[in-house]
Design a protein around this motif. Structure first.
Motif, PDB file in Angstrom:
ATOM      1  N   ILE A  80       9.923  20.552  -2.363  1.00 54.92           N
ATOM      2  CA  ILE A  80      11.346  20.381  -2.717  1.00 54.92           C
ATOM      3  C   ILE A  80      12.243  20.838  -1.560  1.00 54.92           C
ATOM      4  CG2 ILE A  80      13.185  21.122  -4.311  1.00 54.92           C
ATOM      5  CD1 ILE A  80      10.908  21.503  -6.444  1.00 54.92           C
ATOM      6  N   CYS A  81      11.893  21.975  -0.956  1.00 53.11           N
ATOM      7  CA  CYS A  81      12.709  22.507   0.145  1.00 53.11           C
ATOM      8  C   CYS A  81      12.692  21.570   1.347  1.00 53.11           C
ATOM      9  CB  CYS A  81      12.240  23.901   0.539  1.00 53.11           C
ATOM     10  SG  CYS A  81      12.560  25.086  -0.778  1.00 53.11           S
ATOM     11  N   ASN A  82      11.540  20.971   1.611  1.00 53.16           N
ATOM     12  CA  ASN A  82      11.468  19.999   2.706  1.00 53.16           C
ATOM     13  C   ASN A  82      12.321  18.767   2.396  1.00 53.16           C
ATOM     14  OD1 ASN A  82       9.821  21.506   4.355  1.00 53.16           O
ATOM     15  ND2 ASN A  82       7.935  20.676   3.490  1.00 53.16           N
ATOM     16  N   GLU A 101      11.862  30.274  -6.282  1.00 53.43           N
ATOM     17  CA  GLU A 101      10.806  31.296  -6.366  1.00 53.43           C
ATOM     18  C   GLU A 101      11.146  32.313  -7.455  1.00 53.43           C
ATOM     19  OE1 GLU A 101       8.925  31.197  -1.847  1.00 53.43           O
ATOM     20  OE2 GLU A 101      10.236  32.865  -2.397  1.00 53.43           O
ATOM     21  N   PHE A 102      12.407  32.757  -7.467  1.00 53.51           N
ATOM     22  CA  PHE A 102      12.839  33.767  -8.440  1.00 53.51           C
ATOM     23  C   PHE A 102      12.692  33.229  -9.872  1.00 53.51           C
ATOM     24  CE2 PHE A 102      16.127  35.690 -11.099  1.00 53.51           C
ATOM     25  CZ  PHE A 102      15.875  37.042 -10.915  1.00 53.51           C
ATOM     26  N   HIS A 103      13.272  32.028 -10.118  1.00 53.12           N
ATOM     27  CA  HIS A 103      13.258  31.502 -11.486  1.00 53.12           C
ATOM     28  C   HIS A 103      11.897  30.890 -11.849  1.00 53.12           C
ATOM     29  CE1 HIS A 103      17.448  32.371 -12.319  1.00 53.12           C
ATOM     30  NE2 HIS A 103      17.695  32.015 -11.063  1.00 53.12           N
ATOM     31  N   GLY A 104      11.180  30.418 -10.834  1.00 50.07           N
ATOM     32  CA  GLY A 104       9.839  29.882 -11.073  1.00 50.07           C
ATOM     33  C   GLY A 104       8.900  30.961 -11.613  1.00 50.07           C
ATOM     34  N   LYS A 105       9.061  32.204 -11.105  1.00 53.96           N
ATOM     35  CA  LYS A 105       8.213  33.329 -11.578  1.00 53.96           C
ATOM     36  C   LYS A 105       8.524  33.626 -13.033  1.00 53.96           C
ATOM     37  CE  LYS A 105       6.835  35.734  -7.440  1.00 53.96           C
ATOM     38  NZ  LYS A 105       7.800  35.508  -6.337  1.00 53.96           N
ATOM     39  N   ASN A 108       3.655  26.941 -14.965  1.00 54.95           N
ATOM     40  CA  ASN A 108       3.431  27.248 -13.540  1.00 54.95           C
ATOM     41  C   ASN A 108       3.892  26.096 -12.645  1.00 54.95           C
ATOM     42  OD1 ASN A 108       1.534  25.515 -14.386  1.00 54.95           O
ATOM     43  ND2 ASN A 108      -0.250  26.642 -13.600  1.00 54.95           N
ATOM     44  N   ARG A 109       4.923  25.434 -13.081  1.00 55.79           N
ATOM     45  CA  ARG A 109       5.490  24.277 -12.383  1.00 55.79           C
ATOM     46  C   ARG A 109       5.802  24.560 -10.910  1.00 55.79           C
ATOM     47  NH1 ARG A 109       5.120  19.312 -12.094  1.00 55.79           N
ATOM     48  NH2 ARG A 109       6.953  17.996 -12.142  1.00 55.79           N
ATOM     49  N   PHE A 110       6.438  25.734 -10.683  1.00 54.73           N
ATOM     50  CA  PHE A 110       6.932  26.002  -9.330  1.00 54.73           C
ATOM     51  C   PHE A 110       5.890  26.744  -8.486  1.00 54.73           C
ATOM     52  CE2 PHE A 110      10.780  25.092 -11.741  1.00 54.73           C
ATOM     53  CZ  PHE A 110      11.355  24.130 -10.923  1.00 54.73           C
ATOM     54  N   SER A 111       4.816  26.020  -8.189  1.00 58.29           N
ATOM     55  CA  SER A 111       3.804  26.572  -7.287  1.00 58.29           C
ATOM     56  C   SER A 111       4.420  26.646  -5.888  1.00 58.29           C
ATOM     57  CB  SER A 111       2.579  25.648  -7.248  1.00 58.29           C
ATOM     58  OG  SER A 111       2.965  24.410  -6.683  1.00 58.29           O
ATOM     59  N   LYS A 112       3.763  27.370  -5.005  1.00 63.79           N
ATOM     60  CA  LYS A 112       4.246  27.496  -3.624  1.00 63.79           C
ATOM     61  C   LYS A 112       4.386  26.103  -2.982  1.00 63.79           C
ATOM     62  CE  LYS A 112       3.182  30.846  -0.033  1.00 63.79           C
ATOM     63  NZ  LYS A 112       4.187  31.681   0.145  1.00 63.79           N
ATOM     64  N   ALA A 113       3.360  25.276  -3.193  1.00 63.56           N
ATOM     65  CA  ALA A 113       3.361  23.936  -2.574  1.00 63.56           C
ATOM     66  C   ALA A 113       4.494  23.066  -3.126  1.00 63.56           C
ATOM     67  CB  ALA A 113       2.016  23.247  -2.830  1.00 63.56           C
ATOM     68  N   ALA A 147       0.855  -1.188   0.000  1.00 61.83           N
ATOM     69  CA  ALA A 147       0.000   0.000   0.000  1.00 61.83           C
ATOM     70  C   ALA A 147       0.887   1.233   0.000  1.00 61.83           C
ATOM     71  CB  ALA A 147      -0.869  -0.007   1.249  1.00 61.83           C
ATOM     72  N   ILE A 148       0.700   2.071  -1.018  1.00 58.51           N
ATOM     73  CA  ILE A 148       1.535   3.265  -1.143  1.00 58.51           C
ATOM     74  C   ILE A 148       0.662   4.493  -0.947  1.00 58.51           C
ATOM     75  CG2 ILE A 148       2.966   4.626  -2.714  1.00 58.51           C
ATOM     76  CD1 ILE A 148       3.643   1.989  -4.128  1.00 58.51           C
ATOM     77  N   SER A 149       1.088   5.397  -0.082  1.00 53.83           N
ATOM     78  CA  SER A 149       0.293   6.613   0.083  1.00 53.83           C
ATOM     79  C   SER A 149       1.187   7.835   0.174  1.00 53.83           C
ATOM     80  CB  SER A 149      -0.567   6.512   1.336  1.00 53.83           C
ATOM     81  OG  SER A 149       0.267   6.322   2.449  1.00 53.83           O
ATOM     82  N   GLN A 150       0.651   8.940  -0.323  1.00 57.82           N
ATOM     83  CA  GLN A 150       1.336  10.221  -0.250  1.00 57.82           C
ATOM     84  C   GLN A 150       0.837  10.865   1.034  1.00 57.82           C
ATOM     85  OE1 GLN A 150       2.799  10.734  -3.563  1.00 57.82           O
ATOM     86  NE2 GLN A 150       4.288  12.022  -2.533  1.00 57.82           N
ATOM     87  N   LEU A 151       1.686  10.951   2.065  1.00 58.37           N
ATOM     88  CA  LEU A 151       1.224  11.382   3.377  1.00 58.37           C
ATOM     89  C   LEU A 151       0.970  12.877   3.491  1.00 58.37           C
ATOM     90  CD1 LEU A 151       3.237   9.797   6.284  1.00 58.37           C
ATOM     91  CD2 LEU A 151       0.817   9.601   5.782  1.00 58.37           C
ATOM     92  N   SER A 152       1.974  13.629   3.136  1.00 57.41           N
ATOM     93  CA  SER A 152       1.857  15.077   3.245  1.00 57.41           C
ATOM     94  C   SER A 152       2.706  15.647   2.128  1.00 57.41           C
ATOM     95  CB  SER A 152       2.388  15.532   4.593  1.00 57.41           C
ATOM     96  OG  SER A 152       3.786  15.324   4.622  1.00 57.41           O
ATOM     97  N   LEU A 153       3.085  16.899   2.248  1.00 61.86           N
ATOM     98  CA  LEU A 153       3.850  17.512   1.164  1.00 61.86           C
ATOM     99  C   LEU A 153       5.188  16.833   0.935  1.00 61.86           C
ATOM    100  CD1 LEU A 153       3.193  21.286   1.707  1.00 61.86           C
ATOM    101  CD2 LEU A 153       2.366  19.815  -0.116  1.00 61.86           C
TER     102      LEU A 153
END
Ligand SMILES: C[S@@+](CC[C@H](N)C(=O)[O-])C[C@H]1O[C@@H](n2cnc3c(N)ncnc32)[C@H](O)[C@@H]1O
Length: 292
Positions: free
Chosen positions: A168-170, A99-103, A158-163, A3-9
């Protein structure tokens, strides 16, 4: 079936086991096989964990050995993780960059991706590598014969949404935490040089490219090289675990039977989500072949 689940971000869980997911993706990434590998592989108490085909590092990050030699022919993977290890790449610096390059990507789409790819092929900046890897087609890593990164754009401006950036940062923060207080060495090298460092009491985990497939991670993986790897694996005094596909609905991996049949095999069904070609998305029987 697991069983595979995506828990959180940033968490990923298979059968109640939390998996560390690396910030870099690649074709053949073993994230979903981590519990299977953990079940059959033992990290040496006093020896060194050695991974000559480190890739994204997901296996080592989850096994968390005290001492490790982690190598890959792809210098960008090595430089990226060295950057996390020495603190030049942090979740904060990555957030700022993405954030800079994502914009800019949001405004100019494919043109901006191509510009970043061109600049990366001149500057080899690990942060550019992260940006491209997370904005390219299927998280692939591929280079042309001149060593230039050539994976196309994922076609999502719009690949680099806030979420997505937070995720990635986490992942960077998690990998950075797991590296703390560990004796890990990252080196860009050919697998032969890494094997030469192995001694009795060490454990070598090998996940080489697939023979006869268009791997193109960094150059080719011809049959002769695969045969030479099997010879090194048999000759070394260290323990060895090979990860390899055994069969799918179309083909059987004869190389495995020809060169690795004296190792102890454990098998599991697996489904690759990353891969450019539709034919690579079929379920596959994966094996671990172990010499202890
Ligand atoms: C199947 S991937 C490893 C995936 C890894 N286990 C993971 O889960 O992310 C194979 C790796 O071998 C590396 N590689 C290919 N040829 C190599 C060579 N001659 N020496 C060392 N590494 C090589 C590639 O750069 C790639 O990262």
């Amino acid at each position: 079936m697991r069983a595979i689940s995506q828990l959180s971000l940033f968490d990923f869980e298979i059968n109640d086991e939390k998996i560390i997911v690396p910030p870099i993706k690649c074709q053949g990434i073993k994230t979903k096989l981590v519990p299977f590998i953990k079940e059959h592989v033992s990290v040496p108490e006093n020896g060194t964990w050695i991974e000559p085909f480190m890739g994204t590092g997901v296996v080592t990050f989850n096994l968390a050995p005290k001492k490790a030699i982690l190598t890959d022919k792809n210098q960008h993977l090595i430089n990226f993780y060295k950057g996390i290890q020495n603190g030049t790449i942090t979740s904060t610096s990555a957030r700022k960059f993405l954030e800079f390059h994502g914009k800019k990507l949001e405004v100019s789409g494919k043109d901006y991706y191509i510009q970043m790819r061109k600049e990366f092929n001149e500057n080899s900046d690990p942060m550019y590598f992260l940006f491209l890897n997370r904005a390219d087609f299927n998280g692939m890593i591929r280079f042309n014969s001149k060593g230039q990164f050539n994976v196309p754009f994922c076609q999502k401006p719009n690949r680099f949404s806030k979420a997505y950036i937070t995720k990635i940062c986490n992942q960077i923060a998690n990998v950075s935490n797991i590296m703390k207080n560990k004796d890990w060495t990252f080196v860009c090298s050919n697998w032969q040089d890494t094997f030469d460092k192995a001694q009795k009491g060490d454990f070598i985990y090998i996940d080489p490219p697939y023979i006869g497939r268009d791997t193109s991670y960094v150059g080719e993986w011809p049959e002769e090289e695969a045969v030479s790897l099997a010879q090194y694996a048999h000759n070394t005094e260290a323990s060895v675990c090979l990860s390899m596909w055994k069969e799918n609905e179309f083909r059987t991996n004869n190389h495995l039977y020809d060169y690795w049949s004296d190792f102890k095999w454990f098998e599991q069904n697996h489904f690759y989500h990353i891969g450019g070609k539709e034919e690579n998305r079929h379920p596959m029987i994966e094996i671990l072949a172990i010499k202890s």
